[in-house]
Design an enzyme around this catalytic site. Structure first.
Site, PDB file in Angstrom:
ATOM      1  N   GLY A  84       0.787  -1.222   0.000  1.00 34.70           N
ATOM      2  CA  GLY A  84       0.000   0.000   0.000  1.00 34.70           C
ATOM      3  C   GLY A  84       0.819   1.271   0.000  1.00 34.70           C
ATOM      4  N   HIS A  87       6.860   1.978  -1.740  1.00 33.42           N
ATOM      5  CA  HIS A  87       8.035   1.131  -1.567  1.00 33.42           C
ATOM      6  C   HIS A  87       8.210   0.161  -2.742  1.00 33.42           C
ATOM      7  CE1 HIS A  87      11.130  -0.995   0.708  1.00 33.42           C
ATOM      8  NE2 HIS A  87      10.519  -2.137   0.445  1.00 33.42           N
TER       9      HIS A  87
END
Length: 156
Positions: A84, A87
Site C-alpha cells: 500500500g 516502496h
C-alpha cells in the site's frame, strides 16, 4: 499469463559457470524459482552455485561481485509484491535498473528472474512450484545461458 509466445531455446551449458543470486523474501516462491533455475542449469550441463541475499534490493551488488569474481553469468531471483506504499515502485525500479547496469558494466549476462506482482497468488503462479502456470526461475536461467552462448559466438 505472460508466458504465451515465449521461445523454446536449446542451450548447451557445458563449460559455463553461473551464480544464482536469490533474495530471501517470500520463501516458498523464492525456493521455487531457485529450484527451477537449478533444474534448468543441471539439464543444460552448466556449473552453478547459489548465493542468498536479504532481499531484491541487494541483488545488483552481489550479482556484480559474482561476475567480477569470474562467473560467466548470473541468474538474479527475487520477489517484490505490491503493498500500500510507494516502496514497491522504489525497490522494483532500483533492482531492475541495478541489474541492467551490472550486465552492461560487466559485459556479462544477468538472467532476470525478479517477480514484480500485485499479490502473492501472481507470484505463486510464476514460481515453478506445483500448481504454477509458469517457471520464471527456469526461464531466467535459460535466458542467461543463451546470452552467454550468443556473446561467445560474437567474440569468435
Amino acid at each position: 499469463m505472460s508466458g504465451a509466445g515465449s521461445p523454446t531455446l536449446t542451450v548447451d551449458g557445458t563449460g559455463i559457470t553461473v551464480v544464482i543470486v536469490a533474495g530471501s523474501w517470500h520463501e516458498v516462491v523464492t525456493d521455487g524459482l531457485i529450484a527451477g533455475a537449478q533444474r534448468f542449469l543441471d539439464d543444460a550441463g552448466a556449473t552453478h552455485s547459489l548465493v542468498r541475499v536479504p532481499g531484491s534490493f541487494e541483488l545488483p551488488i552481489v550479482s556484480k561481485a559474482a561476475l567480477d569474481a569470474g562467473a560467466d553469468a548470473v541468474v538474479a531471483l527475487g520477489v517484490i509484491i505490491r503493498g500500500g506504499t510507494p516502496h514497491f515502485e522504489y525497490v522494483s525500479s532500483a533492482t531492475t535498473d541495478g541489474l541492467t547496469r551490472v550486465a552492461l558494466d560487466t559485459g556479462k549476462p544477468v538472467g532476470f528472474g525478479v517477480l514484480t506482482t500485485d499479490d502473492e497468488q501472481q507470484a505463486l503462479d510464476r514460481a515453478g512450484i506445483e500448481g504454477s502456470k509458469e517457471d520464471k526461475g527456469a526461464e531466467a536461467a535459460e535466458a542467461a545461458l543463451a546470452t552467454v552462448v550468443a556473446l561467445r559466438s560474437l567474440a569468435r
